[in-house]
Design a protein around this motif. Sequence first.
Motif, short mmCIF file in Angstrom:
data_model
loop_
_atom_site.label_atom_id
_atom_site.label_comp_id
_atom_site.label_asym_id
_atom_site.label_seq_id
_atom_site.Cartn_x
_atom_site.Cartn_y
_atom_site.Cartn_z
N GLY A 347 0.81 -1.21 0.00
CA GLY A 347 0.00 0.00 0.00
C GLY A 347 0.84 1.26 0.00
N VAL A 348 0.17 2.39 -0.16
CA VAL A 348 0.85 3.68 -0.16
C VAL A 348 1.24 4.03 1.28
N LEU A 349 2.48 4.47 1.46
CA LEU A 349 2.94 4.87 2.78
C LEU A 349 2.31 6.21 3.16
N ARG A 350 1.82 6.26 4.38
CA ARG A 350 1.12 7.46 4.84
C ARG A 350 1.80 8.02 6.09
N GLN A 351 1.70 9.33 6.22
CA GLN A 351 2.20 10.02 7.40
C GLN A 351 1.05 10.83 7.99
N GLN A 352 0.89 10.73 9.29
CA GLN A 352 -0.15 11.48 9.98
C GLN A 352 0.41 12.07 11.26
N GLY A 353 -0.01 13.25 11.55
CA GLY A 353 0.44 13.90 12.78
C GLY A 353 -0.65 14.77 13.37
N THR A 354 -0.74 14.76 14.70
CA THR A 354 -1.67 15.63 15.40
C THR A 354 -0.93 16.27 16.57
N GLY A 355 -1.37 17.43 16.93
CA GLY A 355 -0.75 18.13 18.06
C GLY A 355 -1.73 19.08 18.71
N THR A 356 -1.60 19.27 20.00
CA THR A 356 -2.42 20.23 20.74
C THR A 356 -1.53 21.03 21.68
N THR A 357 -1.91 22.27 21.90
CA THR A 357 -1.20 23.15 22.83
C THR A 357 -2.22 23.90 23.66
N VAL A 358 -2.01 23.87 24.97
CA VAL A 358 -2.88 24.60 25.89
C VAL A 358 -2.01 25.57 26.69
N HIS A 359 -2.46 26.80 26.77
CA HIS A 359 -1.72 27.83 27.51
C HIS A 359 -2.67 28.57 28.43
N THR A 360 -2.25 28.76 29.66
CA THR A 360 -2.94 29.64 30.59
C THR A 360 -1.90 30.51 31.28
N GLY A 361 -2.24 31.74 31.52
CA GLY A 361 -1.28 32.64 32.15
C GLY A 361 -1.97 33.79 32.83
N GLY A 362 -1.23 34.45 33.66
CA GLY A 362 -1.75 35.61 34.35
C GLY A 362 -0.62 36.51 34.79
N GLY A 363 -0.96 37.74 35.06
CA GLY A 363 0.07 38.68 35.49
C GLY A 363 -0.52 39.86 36.24
N LEU A 364 0.31 40.46 37.06
CA LEU A 364 -0.03 41.68 37.79
C LEU A 364 1.06 42.70 37.54
#
Length: 855
Positions: A347-364
């Motif tokens: 079969g045909v060679l396949r490449q798959q990728g997934t990614g997630t990024t979560v950011h939380t921040g605060g400042g005074l």
Amino acid sequence: MDTAKRRAQTPLGDMLRWGLLVGSLTWPAMSVAQRAPAKDDRPAEDIVVTGQRLKGSVVTEVAPLAVLDENTIRSLGGTKIRDLLRAVRAQTASGPETEPILLLNGRRVASDDQIHSLPPEAIERMEILPEAVAVQFGYPPTKRVVNFITKRNFTARTMELVGGGSTDGGAGQGGGEIGSTMLRGDQRFTLSARYDRTNALRQDARRIVPDSDILFDRIGNVVASGGATLDPRLDALAGRPVAVAAVPAEPGRRSALDAYLAGAGQPRTTDLGAFRTLVPTTDAVQVRGLVTQQLGRAMLTLDASFAANRSRALNGLAPAVVAIGRDHPANPFATTVNLYRYFEEAGVLRQQGTGTTVHTGGGLNGALGKWNWNVTAAYDRSTSVNRNDLGVDPAVVQAAVDAGANPFQPMPPAIARSGSATVTRSLSNAVQAKAFVNGPAARLPAGPVLMTVTLDQARTASDADLGFAGAPRARVTQVTRNGSVGVVVPIASAREGVLSALGELSANADIRVAQVTNAGTMLNTNYGMNWTPVRPLRLGLIWAETRTPPPVRQLTDPVLLVPNVPFFDFATGQSILVTTVNGGNPALRPEERRTLTVNVDVQPIRDGKLTVGVGYTDTAISNQLMMLGASTPAILAAFPRLFQRDANARLIEVDMRPVNLFRQRQQSVMGRFNMFGTIGPEPQMPDMAAGPPPGPPPQPKFYYMGLMPTLRLRDRLTLQEGAPPIDLLAGDTISGTGGQPRMEVFGFMGVNGGGWNLSLSGFWRGATRVRSDLPASDLRFSSLTNISFSLSAELERWLTSTPLARRTTLELQIDNLLNQRLDVRDGLGRTPDRFQPAFLDPLGRVAKLTLRKLF
């Protein structure tokens, strides 16, 4: 574990201990400044006010290099803050490949995303300041500073739709964004969501000729072992030695020797265009929000974001080399031969990728007397999963053939898919806390001594699954503790009447101490000088010594094998397909840099709208982190284990993981030319006594232009200690796609007025050469000119009776307007297959149409 021990091991506990240490050194100076009587009733954040200062401006003794008002900003075009920064790059770059430090309303931000989330219409003014100002905000004085000043009151809901693609066809792009922005004095609220998609571009959509150097084929080619001929009888039939032959297309004739005569010395090639993508299908989603609110006498900022992406690509057919013994019933030759075949049944060679990024921040942030302070904290979590088909396992296929299986026939599914796939997973968690305080520590005759103290601690934990059965998980935790003290000391000031003959002269210093897990204690020092002997002339001097640990991801990224990667082998002058090894390298060492930068800027016009400058940079780098993408003799001698060859000396595997290079020395001169203003006389406003005008009032035309040429004087690299240096300006390469151009030029021009905005930006890069004694590897890379064009129109100027046209903009953007690609020729005048233009730049010219409306 008792409470005291737990507190001592938290980031906040560590920061408190560092704060006591640095504070004990700086508090006396702060106390003196607090007790000094104020000369006037200036606001708490002001140190010196000369003339009228716009709220949000940077309070500094150093004059800005340029101040761009709202009209000039509009002439830059673009719908994103990054578009504005790209347009003014010629004015904000301190040296080659340096990005400016970003401020918002004269203050630090926890993340640049807080600025990028704003629409350009919310910006009232941009201040571009010299490197010395960076010290006031806790940064080394090695980069220029851009301060974005927002409008005091601004409300907008935005909607944006984008569509386009390559004018050569394929790789369609589309997306959209909705957002809301509200500014009320110091209070801010932003919320946005964006989706982008790029469709795949298959190789057969471009003019790419199959590579004749690649021996793999869907039917197969047979090659003699050890450089001998296939069979003396075939040599006699052909009348010449035959070391390679195409397998006959007719299955029933493959065991007959004379059937190989037609393909003797002429290996068959397979066009993989239908099975390979040059550009993957990608989807990306991003949601982010921010709120800033008054909290007592301080300002509280909270921000959060989420991003997810997915990519899918095709990577050809599964290749394998199988040895067919001389006694095998399918072998018509008198010797053992090697069969090079694509096992299409896998079969045909396949490449798959997934990614997630979560950011939380605060400042005074707030003020204590004349001292400003800022505290921020952030948490970031990123995950990625990558799946890469490997096709067949050559060892399993070889075992089946040794047991009697016919290698010319399709293999059973259990064998054809024996290579399965590698699946790698990685997880990274990062927690960071920063504290910053700055203000006048003392006053000298020439002005106040500004001091900045910063403390920060970061903990990054990375966990990666290497994707191989039985392979250990890669776990690394890196804790970094930083403390720094920076000062700006005025020496002479004509404004204050101190050493007036010298004009305005100040010195700055920034000293940083860092403790990094597995890297020890590192000392970074930065010293600078800012001198304006006469009003139109400014000179800046920077000396920096830094030591930086490798990023955690470069230490722990999982190993990923990618087959069928086009690669040019400089050792043989052939274009081939190899398996690349990608991922992290846990053996990386910290990188060290010593940089001298001298900048001279002249503003010959009193209003500061014309700036001409030149900068010189001299950089020495030790243990530089880099990925090597060329199999040149110098690289092969320094890193032989990165390149694996088969029994016939054909390159089959290249390790692309980062390594440390011993030493590099770079010297360059960079010019700067920037000019902005109004074109022609300002139009007369209509007589309101005669009634309201039928359309929007006339607008003057504004322009901005910038030019930044860079001349590289030296770029010599020593790969390993004791190895001879290579010259990247005179025929050597480490990337494999050309040397380092001696000359580059970046330029931008924008005009705005009458509801139109026109901008042109681009770069020119000089020709390079990779020298070799082998004509097929002696490559010349052409110069390259890349121009981008943008034309936008405010629809309400023409559709005056259409309510939906109000605050609606239609923009046409064309990247690579001339559709230029690199032209590569070897010493024989041919273009190696790996360097076909569509391989180097699959997209070429890209046109996009953007419809944007503000409600």
